[in-house]
Design a protein around this motif. Structure first.
Motif, mmCIF file in Angstrom:
data_model
loop_
_atom_site.group_PDB
_atom_site.id
_atom_site.type_symbol
_atom_site.label_atom_id
_atom_site.label_comp_id
_atom_site.label_asym_id
_atom_site.label_seq_id
_atom_site.Cartn_x
_atom_site.Cartn_y
_atom_site.Cartn_z
ATOM 1 N N PRO A 105 0.803 -1.230 0.000
ATOM 2 C CA PRO A 105 0.000 0.000 0.000
ATOM 3 C C PRO A 105 0.830 1.272 0.000
ATOM 4 O O PRO A 105 0.462 2.259 -0.652
ATOM 5 C CB PRO A 105 -0.837 -0.120 1.279
ATOM 6 N N GLU A 106 1.967 1.263 0.714
ATOM 7 C CA GLU A 106 2.802 2.466 0.750
ATOM 8 C C GLU A 106 3.376 2.776 -0.620
ATOM 9 O O GLU A 106 3.390 3.943 -1.056
ATOM 10 C CB GLU A 106 3.934 2.312 1.773
ATOM 11 N N GLU A 107 3.848 1.748 -1.320
ATOM 12 C CA GLU A 107 4.381 1.957 -2.657
ATOM 13 C C GLU A 107 3.281 2.417 -3.613
ATOM 14 O O GLU A 107 3.502 3.272 -4.473
ATOM 15 C CB GLU A 107 5.042 0.678 -3.178
ATOM 16 N N ALA A 108 2.076 1.860 -3.463
ATOM 17 C CA ALA A 108 0.959 2.262 -4.309
ATOM 18 C C ALA A 108 0.637 3.742 -4.109
ATOM 19 O O ALA A 108 0.393 4.475 -5.077
ATOM 20 C CB ALA A 108 -0.271 1.407 -4.010
ATOM 21 N N GLU A 109 0.645 4.191 -2.855
ATOM 22 C CA GLU A 109 0.382 5.603 -2.585
ATOM 23 C C GLU A 109 1.474 6.485 -3.176
ATOM 24 O O GLU A 109 1.205 7.604 -3.627
ATOM 25 C CB GLU A 109 0.255 5.847 -1.084
ATOM 26 N N GLY A 110 2.693 5.966 -3.192
ATOM 27 C CA GLY A 110 3.778 6.706 -3.825
ATOM 28 C C GLY A 110 3.536 6.893 -5.312
ATOM 29 O O GLY A 110 3.786 7.976 -5.871
ATOM 30 N N VAL A 111 3.034 5.847 -5.982
ATOM 31 C CA VAL A 111 2.721 5.950 -7.414
ATOM 32 C C VAL A 111 1.570 6.929 -7.626
ATOM 33 O O VAL A 111 1.576 7.723 -8.576
ATOM 34 C CB VAL A 111 2.385 4.568 -8.009
ATOM 35 N N VAL A 112 0.583 6.893 -6.737
ATOM 36 C CA VAL A 112 -0.530 7.845 -6.815
ATOM 37 C C VAL A 112 0.003 9.275 -6.796
ATOM 38 O O VAL A 112 -0.394 10.122 -7.614
ATOM 39 C CB VAL A 112 -1.515 7.622 -5.654
ATOM 40 N N GLN A 113 0.915 9.557 -5.878
ATOM 41 C CA GLN A 113 1.474 10.909 -5.766
ATOM 42 C C GLN A 113 2.244 11.298 -7.028
ATOM 43 O O GLN A 113 2.155 12.440 -7.502
ATOM 44 C CB GLN A 113 2.360 11.004 -4.536
ATOM 45 N N GLU A 114 2.987 10.342 -7.588
ATOM 46 C CA GLU A 114 3.721 10.627 -8.822
ATOM 47 C C GLU A 114 2.769 10.950 -9.967
ATOM 48 O O GLU A 114 3.026 11.851 -10.776
ATOM 49 C CB GLU A 114 4.590 9.427 -9.203
ATOM 50 N N CYS A 115 1.660 10.220 -10.028
ATOM 51 C CA CYS A 115 0.688 10.464 -11.100
ATOM 52 C C CYS A 115 -0.019 11.801 -10.899
ATOM 53 O O CYS A 115 -0.222 12.560 -11.858
ATOM 54 C CB CYS A 115 -0.329 9.328 -11.151
ATOM 55 N N GLU A 116 -0.377 12.095 -9.664
ATOM 56 C CA GLU A 116 -1.041 13.366 -9.376
ATOM 57 C C GLU A 116 -0.141 14.547 -9.718
ATOM 58 O O GLU A 116 -0.621 15.591 -10.174
ATOM 59 C CB GLU A 116 -1.466 13.421 -7.913
ATOM 60 N N ALA A 117 1.162 14.359 -9.529
ATOM 61 C CA ALA A 117 2.112 15.425 -9.863
ATOM 62 C C ALA A 117 2.134 15.705 -11.364
ATOM 63 O O ALA A 117 2.598 16.772 -11.797
ATOM 64 C CB ALA A 117 3.510 15.045 -9.380
ATOM 65 N N LEU A 118 1.617 14.752 -12.158
ATOM 66 C CA LEU A 118 1.532 14.941 -13.610
ATOM 67 C C LEU A 118 0.206 15.581 -14.023
ATOM 68 O O LEU A 118 -0.090 15.704 -15.209
ATOM 69 C CB LEU A 118 1.720 13.594 -14.317
ATOM 70 N N GLY A 119 -0.603 15.943 -13.025
ATOM 71 C CA GLY A 119 -1.815 16.695 -13.312
ATOM 72 C C GLY A 119 -3.063 15.882 -13.549
ATOM 73 O O GLY A 119 -4.027 16.380 -14.141
ATOM 74 N N VAL A 120 -3.087 14.622 -13.083
ATOM 75 C CA VAL A 120 -4.281 13.786 -13.270
ATOM 76 C C VAL A 120 -4.774 13.272 -11.924
ATOM 77 O O VAL A 120 -4.057 13.322 -10.924
ATOM 78 C CB VAL A 120 -3.987 12.585 -14.206
#
Length: 282
Positions: A55-70
């Motif tokens: 779950p922690e790694e998944a949340e990290g990917v979420v943050q990376e994607c959100e930083a791309l504006g989605v």
């Protein structure tokens, strides 16, 4: 070559070819799934990141994607359980207001020779890598059919669908089944304008490879491949974006190989080098 060196090739300028699309990617907290999520986000798609045990790694990917504006979400589910796979699809669709892209990426593998296999590990590989892929594709396809807007399904398979790797019988079997599942689905769903395609990644630099190989081995063996290195996760992601691009609408039931030439008869390269040396010597 670190576990994160897969990001070292810079992404190209975003074309936003998937702007407004909504994607669900299984097994996306790390490795190839993460690379697909990042590239789809870069192309403008909202993404749901499925994970099983990170779950922690998944949340990290979420943050990376959100930083791309989605928009991005993380959802835990064991797709080898048909009920959990269905709930994953339903929840992702509810969260994003629908689905346009389903990527079946989650897999499991344990390597032993057939006669030495632990049958519980053998079954786990089949359950996740074959049944899990089917459950996700079936539930996702039904959601796309119900919406009536077409869509895309991408199945991450493997060259081992037709290249038998010793010590990985269950994985080889599962990936062969994935290929036939995807091609059959492509035929059945064509009238609904739902495209189904396959990606065969080669030897990719992922954390999962470190379950089987030491860092030095990955570095040394990668250098021997035709392209001189292991593949990188975002290269697989770019392939997935290409297949889901509306401009690729005439592509369905196809297999995109992204392997740096690993399926070529590359061991023959040494004979070519020998011939060159002999020619130069004369």
């Amino acid at each position: 070559m670190s576990a994160e060196s897969s990001d070292s090739i810079p992404s190209t300028a975003p074309t936003r070819s998937l702007q407004g699309k909504r994607a669900l990617i299984s097994g996306a907290s790390r490795g190839i799934g993460r690379g697909i999520a990042l590239e789809m986000a870069q192309a403008g798609a909202s993404v749901t990141i499925n994970y099983h045990s990170n779950p922690e790694e998944a949340e990290g990917v979420v943050q990376e994607c959100e930083a791309l504006g989605v928009s991005a979400f993380a959802l835990g589910a064991d797709i080898s359980d048909s009920d959990q796979a269905q709930t994953l699809v339903d929840t992702a669709s509810d969260r994003m207001g629908g689905l346009d892209i389903i990527v079946s990426n989650a897999a499991y593998s344990d390597r032993h020779l057939m006669l030495e296999s632990d049958l519980s590990e053998f079954r786990r590989t089949i359950d996740v890598s074959m049944w899990g892929a089917f459950y996700l594709v079936r539930a996702g396809a039904q959601k796309l059919v119900d919406a009536g807007n077409g869509g895309n399904i991408v199945v991450i398979s493997s060259p081992h669908a037709h290249m038998p790797m010793p010590g990985a019988m269950a994985y080889n079997m599962a990936k062969a089944a994935n290929d036939q599942m995807a091609r059959t689905a492509a035929v059945e769903l064509a009238s609904q304008r739902i495209r189904v395609n396959i990606i065969h990644p080669g030897w990719i630099d992922t954390p999962g490879e470190r379950k089987f190989f030491q860092e030095e081995t990955l570095r040394a063996e990668g250098a021997k491949l035709p392209w001189g290195r292991l593949g990188q996760i975002r290269e697989i992601g770019r392939g997935a974006v290409f297949l889901c691009d509306p401009k690729s609408e005439y592509i369905t039931g196809s297999t995109l190989t992204i392997d740096g030439g690993i399926q070529l008869p590359w061991r023959e390269m040494y004979r070519v080098e020998e011939a060159r040396r002999e020619t130069n010597a004369t």
